[in-house]
Design an enzyme around this catalytic site. Structure first.
Site, PDB file in Angstrom:
ATOM      1  N   HIS A  27      -7.084  -7.060   2.714  1.00 34.12           N
ATOM      2  CA  HIS A  27      -7.519  -7.612   1.427  1.00 34.12           C
ATOM      3  C   HIS A  27      -8.386  -6.622   0.661  1.00 34.12           C
ATOM      4  O   HIS A  27      -8.243  -6.438  -0.537  1.00 34.12           O
ATOM      5  CB  HIS A  27      -8.357  -8.867   1.660  1.00 34.12           C
ATOM      6  CG  HIS A  27      -7.531 -10.074   1.941  1.00 34.12           C
ATOM      7  ND1 HIS A  27      -7.677 -10.831   3.068  1.00 34.12           N
ATOM      8  CD2 HIS A  27      -6.552 -10.632   1.225  1.00 34.12           C
ATOM      9  CE1 HIS A  27      -6.812 -11.821   3.034  1.00 34.12           C
ATOM     10  NE2 HIS A  27      -6.119 -11.733   1.932  1.00 34.12           N
TER      11      HIS A  27
ATOM     12  N   ARG B  28       1.920 -11.204  -6.344  1.00 37.78           N
ATOM     13  CA  ARG B  28       1.587 -11.760  -5.019  1.00 37.78           C
ATOM     14  C   ARG B  28       0.782 -13.039  -5.236  1.00 37.78           C
ATOM     15  O   ARG B  28      -0.282 -12.993  -5.851  1.00 37.78           O
ATOM     16  CB  ARG B  28       0.724 -10.774  -4.226  1.00 37.78           C
ATOM     17  CG  ARG B  28       1.459  -9.584  -3.644  1.00 37.78           C
ATOM     18  CD  ARG B  28       0.502  -8.786  -2.770  1.00 37.78           C
ATOM     19  NE  ARG B  28       1.161  -7.740  -1.998  1.00 37.78           N
ATOM     20  CZ  ARG B  28       1.200  -6.467  -2.367  1.00 37.78           C
ATOM     21  NH1 ARG B  28       0.641  -6.081  -3.492  1.00 37.78           N
ATOM     22  NH2 ARG B  28       1.793  -5.582  -1.589  1.00 37.78           N
TER      23      ARG B  28
ATOM     24  N   ARG C 244       6.490 -13.790  -6.443  1.00 37.90           N
ATOM     25  CA  ARG C 244       6.873 -13.866  -5.036  1.00 37.90           C
ATOM     26  C   ARG C 244       6.302 -15.151  -4.449  1.00 37.90           C
ATOM     27  O   ARG C 244       5.115 -15.452  -4.634  1.00 37.90           O
ATOM     28  CB  ARG C 244       6.332 -12.658  -4.272  1.00 37.90           C
ATOM     29  CG  ARG C 244       6.825 -12.656  -2.840  1.00 37.90           C
ATOM     30  CD  ARG C 244       6.402 -11.420  -2.133  1.00 37.90           C
ATOM     31  NE  ARG C 244       4.980 -11.436  -1.827  1.00 37.90           N
ATOM     32  CZ  ARG C 244       4.386 -10.478  -1.139  1.00 37.90           C
ATOM     33  NH1 ARG C 244       5.072  -9.434  -0.725  1.00 37.90           N
ATOM     34  NH2 ARG C 244       3.106 -10.537  -0.878  1.00 37.90           N
TER      35      ARG C 244
ATOM     36  N   GLU D 148      12.563  -6.271   3.475  1.00 35.77           N
ATOM     37  CA  GLU D 148      11.431  -5.731   4.234  1.00 35.77           C
ATOM     38  C   GLU D 148      11.622  -5.910   5.733  1.00 35.77           C
ATOM     39  O   GLU D 148      10.793  -5.507   6.528  1.00 35.77           O
ATOM     40  CB  GLU D 148      10.105  -6.338   3.762  1.00 35.77           C
ATOM     41  CG  GLU D 148      10.059  -7.841   3.650  1.00 35.77           C
ATOM     42  CD  GLU D 148       8.757  -8.343   3.031  1.00 35.77           C
ATOM     43  OE1 GLU D 148       7.829  -7.555   2.829  1.00 35.77           O
ATOM     44  OE2 GLU D 148       8.678  -9.551   2.759  1.00 35.77           O
TER      45      GLU D 148
ATOM     46  N   ASN E 105       6.336  -1.541   2.572  1.00 36.14           N
ATOM     47  CA  ASN E 105       5.167  -1.637   3.471  1.00 36.14           C
ATOM     48  C   ASN E 105       5.583  -2.262   4.796  1.00 36.14           C
ATOM     49  O   ASN E 105       5.220  -1.791   5.870  1.00 36.14           O
ATOM     50  CB  ASN E 105       4.067  -2.515   2.866  1.00 36.14           C
ATOM     51  CG  ASN E 105       3.600  -2.018   1.527  1.00 36.14           C
ATOM     52  OD1 ASN E 105       3.845  -0.879   1.180  1.00 36.14           O
ATOM     53  ND2 ASN E 105       2.931  -2.871   0.767  1.00 36.14           N
ATOM     54  N   ASP E 106       6.336  -3.348   4.689  1.00 34.29           N
ATOM     55  CA  ASP E 106       6.785  -4.012   5.909  1.00 34.29           C
ATOM     56  C   ASP E 106       8.034  -3.351   6.477  1.00 34.29           C
ATOM     57  O   ASP E 106       8.186  -3.272   7.690  1.00 34.29           O
ATOM     58  CB  ASP E 106       7.063  -5.498   5.633  1.00 34.29           C
ATOM     59  CG  ASP E 106       5.783  -6.311   5.678  1.00 34.29           C
ATOM     60  OD1 ASP E 106       5.000  -6.116   6.622  1.00 34.29           O
ATOM     61  OD2 ASP E 106       5.552  -7.118   4.764  1.00 34.29           O
TER      62      ASP E 106
ATOM     63  N   ARG F 106       1.174  -1.942  10.445  1.00 35.35           N
ATOM     64  CA  ARG F 106       0.720  -1.311   9.205  1.00 35.35           C
ATOM     65  C   ARG F 106      -0.792  -1.349   9.015  1.00 35.35           C
ATOM     66  O   ARG F 106      -1.342  -0.610   8.204  1.00 35.35           O
ATOM     67  CB  ARG F 106       1.414  -1.973   8.000  1.00 35.35           C
ATOM     68  CG  ARG F 106       1.109  -3.440   7.862  1.00 35.35           C
ATOM     69  CD  ARG F 106       2.024  -4.112   6.859  1.00 35.35           C
ATOM     70  NE  ARG F 106       1.371  -4.333   5.585  1.00 35.35           N
ATOM     71  CZ  ARG F 106       1.915  -5.009   4.582  1.00 35.35           C
ATOM     72  NH1 ARG F 106       3.126  -5.516   4.696  1.00 35.35           N
ATOM     73  NH2 ARG F 106       1.264  -5.186   3.460  1.00 35.35           N
TER      74      ARG F 106
ATOM     75  N   CYS G  17       8.860  -2.317  -4.344  1.00 34.43           N
ATOM     76  CA  CYS G  17       7.545  -2.864  -4.702  1.00 34.43           C
ATOM     77  C   CYS G  17       6.497  -2.571  -3.630  1.00 34.43           C
ATOM     78  O   CYS G  17       5.359  -2.995  -3.744  1.00 34.43           O
ATOM     79  CB  CYS G  17       7.627  -4.360  -4.972  1.00 34.43           C
ATOM     80  SG  CYS G  17       8.104  -5.309  -3.531  1.00 34.43           S
TER      81      CYS G  17
END
Ligand code: PEP
Ligand code: MG
Length: 585
Positions: free
Chosen positions: A197, A304, A339, A438, A461-462, A472, A509
């Protein structure tokens, strides 16, 4: 005299780019030592009042912070302070503390600390990730109240002096959210990964940030000169004159570049051989939409929505309609891709998830939660469709791993449309439904998915973490988390090829989408849309304007044949040095 070494350099993870030089504010949550003190019978009421006044003062301060965060980032983000307010106003906590003061003649400090000890034990015995997060909230409250009772000043994060570098072990989302003013220049934390976060909020605020820097807090004293090198993921504490001179130069270069980029931000994202790339914005906190508009984003590529679900209660349909509509109106007529909630993993789903999982990233996450709680999911779908009344929305599904999930989600979307129609509520019909690519299974079956999905968005990212089996968020294995690994590149290529064959758009993204050093490669791999933190758009656009599609393709073809990420990176470095010729200067 301080026993600390004069100059310390620490390596961490680059969580938000840029260079910042300033004076450290060490955000410590150390509890001051509490003296044992008995209160005489005639002073008991005075002590009780001192405690209640301090609680009142603390609640006022939290409310003030909440107001500031709400004004700066919107009401939704401000709601994360509600958990702290609820704790300060907790009736049981007040009663127990007051009883301890009145019946055992304890000092307010001692009584409050004993009460909180009991509360903490209650928290520790619950195996819930969100409650562990609430435990940090509780510790924060304990710290604030005890400091006040002790007569110490509390320097709130939102009242810092100019040119401050915040140094801490970790930051709560509520703390990160207070750093948006002009005073804080950078952040250095002992722990954290690039998708925590703290990292996401720091990026949204455009603050150079290094996480996972190890002994940052231990090595720094408030007032020390600190350099945060968010590009290299390095922190310099009490730098030598030589290091400082070098970084001042780099900072001036960075500022000059920012000014140039601002002046050029109206230019189109077109390569020298006239190929247009669509640049979109990732929106993590609502305040980012203005930056997206100012930087010429052609829409929101990924909004998000998890922050809406971080509070104590689930957001209602109306609250969600309001939150989404705000973004849609600000962006109209450009489309906004929303999303659906990607809770789970490291994003806590407290209201839903009351058990801990051995492997949360492989567990109850994203679409899995949505499909297991269809009412909740449908509420979100309805809210998104209703927000579409003010512009154009598209729906993006996270963590899809099989076609069954996409099909079930689509049928729930149809149900949501039917309900809205029947209820006579205004909403957007024919909303596109896209899939986050992802999980490797989707990339490998991209041809099949492309026949049923309306668009793809590569969640690198994933995708990287699942393809390479590297967590990650774990700084220990960070060197293995390699966006340039040929396996990742080949999967990306497979997805863009399938997208093109079936005529559906493909965007990226994940964080690599906003990384200027990856732009040429992504273009060459067939990506035509890039979605990123809005502050990164001008820099990526510059790269696009200085290259040609044919050069990018040539580069990508070579990279696809390589065997390791290291080879790819070296090849790209050489390619970047060679300026492609083209139509435009
Ligand atoms: C991704 O995985 O690349 C992505 C964009 O989603 P998140 O970082 O929210 O998991
Ligand atoms: Mg993801």
């Amino acid at each position: 005299m301080s026993s600390k070494p004069p100059y310390v350099e620490l390596n961490g993870i680059s969580a938000s780019p840029g260079i910042a030089i300033g004076r450290a504010f060490v955000h410590s949550k150390e509890i001051p030592p509490i003296r044992r003190r008995r209160v005489s019978a005639d002073q008991v009421e005075e002590e009780a009042e001192r405690f209640l006044n301090t609680l009142h003062q603390t609640a006022e301060e939290i409310r003030r912070t909440r107001r500031l965060v709400s004004a700066e980032h919107g009401e939704d983000l401000a709601q994360i302070f509600d958990a702290q307010l609820a704790m300060v106003n907790d009736v049981e906590m007040k009663k127990t503390t007051l009883r301890c003061i009145r019946e055992q003649h304890c000092s307010a400090e001692r009584a409050f600390q004993e009460t909180l000890e009991q509360m903490k034990q209650g928290f520790a015995s619950i195996e819930d990730e969100f409650l562990r997060q609430r435990l940090s909230d509780l510790l924060d409250i304990e710290h604030q109240v005890l400091l006040r009772l002790n007569g110490n000043d509390i320097q709130a994060l939102h009242t810092l002096r100019a040119n401050t570098i915040v140094v801490a072990h970790d930051l709560l989302p509520s703390e990160s959210a207070q750093l948006g003013g002009r005073m804080v220049k950078g952040i250095a934390l002992d722990v954290g990964g690039s998708t925590s976060h703290a990292a996401i909020i720091a990026r949204s605020l455009g603050l150079p940030t290094v996480l996972g820097a190890g002994k940052c807090m231990e090595s720094t004293e408030s007032g020390d000169v600190v350099i945060v090198d968010g590009n290299a993921g390095r922190v310099h504490i009490r730098p030598t004159d030589e290091v400082l001179r070098d970084y001042r130069l780099r900072l001036r270069r960075q500022q000059r570049r920012e000014r140039d980029l601002t002046a050029r931000r109206g230019l189109p994202a077109v390569t020298k051989d006239d190929h247009t790339v669509i640049l979109l914005a990732n929106v993590d906190v609502p305040g980012e939409v203005e930056i997206a508009v100012a930087n010429g984003a052609r829409g929101v590529g990924m909004f998000r929505t998890e922050y809406l679900f971080m509070g104590y209660q689930l957001p209602s349909e109306e609250e969600q309609v309001e939150a989404y509509s705000r973004i849609v109106k600000a962006m109209a007529p450009q489309p906004v891709t929303i999303r659906t909630m990607d809770l789970g993993g490291d994003k806590l789903a407290h209201v839903l998830n009351s058990f801990s999982e051995a492997n949360p990233y492989l567990g109850w996450r994203g679409i899995r939660i949505c499909l297991d709680t269809p009412d909740l999911f449908k509420t979100q779908l309805r809210a998104i469709l209703r927000a579409g009344e003010h512009g154009e929305v598209r729906i993006l599904l996270p963590m899809i791993s099989s076609l069954d999930e996409l099909r079930t989600a689509r049928s729930l979307l149809h149900e949501a449309c039917d309900e809205l129609l029947e209820e006579g509520l205004a909403f957007q019909q024919n909303c596109l439904l896209g899939v986050m690519v992802e999980v490797p299974s989707v990339a490998l079956m991209a041809d099949d998915f492309a026949q049923e999905a309306d668009f793809f968005s590569l969640g690198t990212n994933d995708l990287i973490q699942y393809t390479l089996a590297v967590d990650r968020g774990n700084s220990r294995v960070a060197p293995l988390y390699d966006a340039y690994h040929p396996a990742v590149l080949r999967l990306i290529r497979q997805v863009t090829t399938s997208g093109r064959a079936h005529g559906i758009p493909v965007s990226v993204c994940g964080e690599i989408g906003g990384d200027p050093s990856a732009t040429v490669l992504l273009l060459g791999l067939g990506v035509e849309r890039l979605s990123m933190s809005p502050g990164l758009i001008p820099e990526v656009k510059e790269v696009i304007r200085s290259t040609t599609l044919s050069h990018a393709r040539e580069q990508a073809e070579k990279c696809l044949e390589m065997k390791t990420g290291t080879e790819v990176r070296e090849h790209l470095k050489k390619g970047l040095a060679r300026k492609p010729s083209g139509e435009r200067d």
